[in-house]
Each structure stands twice: as C-alpha cells, then as structure tokens.
Design an enzyme around this catalytic site. Structure first.
Site, PDB file in Angstrom:
ATOM      1  N   ARG A  99       0.827  -1.215   0.000  1.00 52.05           N
ATOM      2  CA  ARG A  99       0.000   0.000   0.000  1.00 52.05           C
ATOM      3  C   ARG A  99       0.859   1.261   0.000  1.00 52.05           C
ATOM      4  O   ARG A  99       0.502   2.276  -0.603  1.00 52.05           O
ATOM      5  CB  ARG A  99      -0.960  -0.015   1.193  1.00 52.05           C
ATOM      6  CG  ARG A  99      -2.008   1.089   1.102  1.00 52.05           C
ATOM      7  CD  ARG A  99      -3.071   0.958   2.159  1.00 52.05           C
ATOM      8  NE  ARG A  99      -2.529   1.144   3.495  1.00 52.05           N
ATOM      9  CZ  ARG A  99      -3.236   0.978   4.617  1.00 52.05           C
ATOM     10  NH1 ARG A  99      -4.506   0.610   4.559  1.00 52.05           N
ATOM     11  NH2 ARG A  99      -2.669   1.169   5.794  1.00 52.05           N
ATOM     12  N   LYS A 200      -3.080   6.550   0.996  1.00 53.65           N
ATOM     13  CA  LYS A 200      -2.843   6.962   2.385  1.00 53.65           C
ATOM     14  C   LYS A 200      -1.891   8.151   2.315  1.00 53.65           C
ATOM     15  O   LYS A 200      -0.689   8.042   2.549  1.00 53.65           O
ATOM     16  CB  LYS A 200      -2.275   5.801   3.202  1.00 53.65           C
ATOM     17  CG  LYS A 200      -2.410   6.042   4.703  1.00 53.65           C
ATOM     18  CD  LYS A 200      -2.239   4.762   5.470  1.00 53.65           C
ATOM     19  CE  LYS A 200      -2.156   5.008   6.972  1.00 53.65           C
ATOM     20  NZ  LYS A 200      -3.433   5.436   7.554  1.00 53.65           N
ATOM     21  N   GLU A 236     -16.115   6.525   5.099  1.00 51.07           N
ATOM     22  CA  GLU A 236     -15.195   6.162   6.180  1.00 51.07           C
ATOM     23  C   GLU A 236     -15.339   7.154   7.326  1.00 51.07           C
ATOM     24  O   GLU A 236     -15.900   8.226   7.151  1.00 51.07           O
ATOM     25  CB  GLU A 236     -13.744   6.285   5.701  1.00 51.07           C
ATOM     26  CG  GLU A 236     -13.387   5.419   4.537  1.00 51.07           C
ATOM     27  CD  GLU A 236     -11.887   5.439   4.266  1.00 51.07           C
ATOM     28  OE1 GLU A 236     -11.361   4.381   3.984  1.00 51.07           O
ATOM     29  OE2 GLU A 236     -11.260   6.510   4.367  1.00 51.07           O
TER      30      GLU A 236
END
Ligand SMILES: Cc1ncc(COP(=O)(O)O)c(C=O)c1O
Length: 353
Positions: A99, A200, A236
């Site tokens: 990621r 992220k 989220e």
C-alpha cells in the site's frame, strides 16, 4: 550530504530515553530511539540509497520542499506486539509495503521497494525493542513516511524523496467508550471524488482532523463521512473503514473506490467473516438510510481502531442506536488472537520479529 550527515544532533545514541508509563499509554507519540532514513532520486539508478539507522532527531528540510507546499507525502501505520510466550510479532508488513508503494504512485512519487520496507520495519522494531509495551498494555506502532524533499516552485512531479520510519508505543485509540463509539454522520466529504482519496496520503487527513475535533467538542467520538457525490452512501470515519451488519449475518462494507482507503484490517474482517464465520459479505454501496432503518450492528476497522463497535450514529439530527455488539466482539477477538499469537494464523498475517 550522506543520510547520516542529514540528521541533526538529536539525542546521542548512547543516551537512553525514558520509557513511558505503560499503564497510561494512549494513541499519542512517545519518541523512541532509532529512526531509519533513506533518500531517493528519480533520475538515479538505483533510485534509493541504502538508508541509515540513526538517533531520533530533526533533520533539515528545504523551505521549498515539495511536501510543504503541495502535500506530496504518504505514510503507513502497522503494529508490533509481544506475545504471552515471549515472541514479538509484526502484523501484515507485506500488505503495508504494497500500500505504501501504491500510495506513492498515486501521488506521483517514487515507490519504495516493498522487500526493503518489510526489512526496515522489522529492524526498527528490533532496535526499539525496549519500547514494545508489556503483554496486554499496548503495541509498538511503526510509522513509515515518504515525502518529496526536492526544492520546487511550480506544479510538477518531484524527483527527490525522503523515507523515514520511526516507532512509538501506543495504547487504545479510544479510552472508555466501551459501549461503542458515537459518530456524527456528515454530508460533507472527507476527500474529493476522482481525487487521491484512496491513497494513504497526508493531504487526505485535514478534513478529518477539522470535523472530528469540531464534533468531539459536542460529545461525539468521531465523524462518519458520506460520499462526495452526494448520493447518501457511507464512506469512512476520519481514520477507519466501516461495516454494517444486517439480519441474517449479512455484512456490508463500501466497495473500494476513489474515496475509500483499502484498509488492511478491512480485508482481514472480510476474510474472517466470510471464511471462518460463514457470513455473507457484500462490498457494495451502503446507504445511510438503510443503515439507520435496518442494520443491527455497526463497527469500524483500522490499525489504530482495531475493530470497534459503534454505539450510536446521528445524521441530520436523527439518532440511531445499536445495542448489539456480538458480531464485532467475535471478529475483534479472533483478529486479536492472530495478532497476539494466541490463536492459529492460517493466512500468514503475522511475521515474527
Ligand atoms: C482514512 C483511513 N481509512 C481506513 C483506515 C484503516 O486502514 P488499516 O486497516 O490498513 O489501518 C485508515 C487507517 O489506516 C485510514 O486512515
């Protein structure tokens, strides 16, 4: 400058830092001893230097570093912990490595080699071993960060990058809130549709910080963002994925798209629910109206949050309570068994340090 020379004096390597009070740990920074730092240059082969482990300390940055003006920065978070039989386990470093590289690519940055990422995380845990909390007191949270360090003025992709990996002992993300967290549901979005919300990236967090703080002042634990296209779908919280459990063991979570971070805990929850519990798991748009009308349980997942029950949500003044927590508790217990090495791990999620 070599990587070593770029470190400022910081704390000398021989000087031992004080350990925190293990019983008072929360999700806050405690400086540890050893930090890794590497430098990458896109137009060199290999791109990345070997990097170096050095003392915790500040290092100089150009006032024009790309990260400062344009938010060209990504990060990761993963945890290591002690097991009752004396081992140290790091949870899914390979998934965080993948990621980290993916986030960098989305942000037009150089991906850091995945194998090296895993090695460095393991080494950072080893070198800061004193700071891994005793069993039951918390974890050592490892925070890898990559940012554009190149001085630049105009908008373009950067060519020089820095990676730092450090660690901090942490305790629970929420203290108290045992009956489940209270979430304020917001029509405002966390990230822009079609943007970089699925990375992220540092630049995805300011909205979460601002909204969460504002609603914490009104007695909520966090916020739950609806989708940026205004279609009334759940996305989220400020830092976790969400799930709703419907009658008949039907678990629903929003599908991965441009507004959802592919959470590693999310993936674990999906596998455990599907493969071990035999639940029906659907990754599909989750309307807030359906959650408020039909869900029997709701919970959030994340490295910092683990798996956390939601006790109440409020949207446009309409409050919904969830009294059931059994599904979340079952998932949390099974996940914690794997993370703490007290239950079987058929998935290869744990790496012994
Ligand atoms: C915005 C956001 N969503 C979801 C998550 C959960 O991801 P993970 O389970 O990989 O920690 C995080 C935390 O990392 C996050 O910051």
């Amino acid at each position: 400058l070599s990587t070593a020379e770029r470190y400022s004096s910081g704390t000398g390597m021989n000087e031992q830092k004080a350990l925190p009070d293990w019983d008072a740990l929360s999700f806050r920074l405690t400086e540890t001893e050893v930090v890794y730092r590497a430098v990458g240059e896109s137009d060199q082969k290999p791109v990345w230097d070997d990097g170096e482990y050095g003392p915790w300390g500040s290092f100089p940055a150009s006032p024009a570093a790309g990260v400062l003006s344009y938010g060209l920065g990504v990060f990761e978070g993963l945890k290591a912990e002690r097991t009752p039989d004396g081992r140290i386990l790091l949870f899914r470093p390979d998934a965080n490595a993948a990621r980290f590289a993916r986030s960098a690519r989305i942000m037009t940055m150089e991906p850091f080699p995945e194998k090296r990422f895993v090695e460095v995380c393991l080494e950072i845990v080893r070198r800061n071993e004193r700071f891994i909390p005793p069993v039951g007191k918390g974890q050592l949270y490892v925070r890898p960060v990559e940012f554009a360090s190149e001085p630049m003025l105009g908008l373009r992709r950067a060519r020089s990058f820095t990676v730092v990996v450090y660690a901090s002992p942490v305790g629970a993300y929420f203290k108290g809130a045992d009956s489940g967290v209270r979430l304020q549901v917001l029509d405002e979005a966390r990230v822009a549709p079609g943007g970089t919300g699925h990375a992220k990236a540092a630049s995805n967090y300011p909205a979460g910080i601002a909204k969460r703080e504002a609603w914490q002042a009104k007695g909520f634990d966090d916020v739950l963002f609806l989708d940026a296209r205004g279609e009334g779908f759940v996305t989220e919280t400020s830092g976790s994925n969400v799930f709703a459990l419907f009658p008949g063991d039907r678990l629903v979570t929003p599908p991965l798209d441009d507004q959802i971070l592919p959470g590693i805990t999310r993936e674990c929850v999906i596998r455990l629910a599907r493969e071990e519990f035999g639940w029906t798991v659907e990754e599909k748009p989750l309307a807030i109206a359906d959650v408020q009308a039909e869900a029997v349980e709701m919970f959030c997942s994340g490295t910092a949050w683990t798996v956390r029950s939601v006790g109440e949500i409020e949207h446009r003044g309409k409050s919904t309570s969830f009294s059931q927590t059994a599904g979340c508790q079952r998932l949390c217990q099974r996940l914690r068994e794997i993370q703490t090495g007290t239950g079987k791990d058929p998935y290869g999620w744990i790496t012994e340090v």
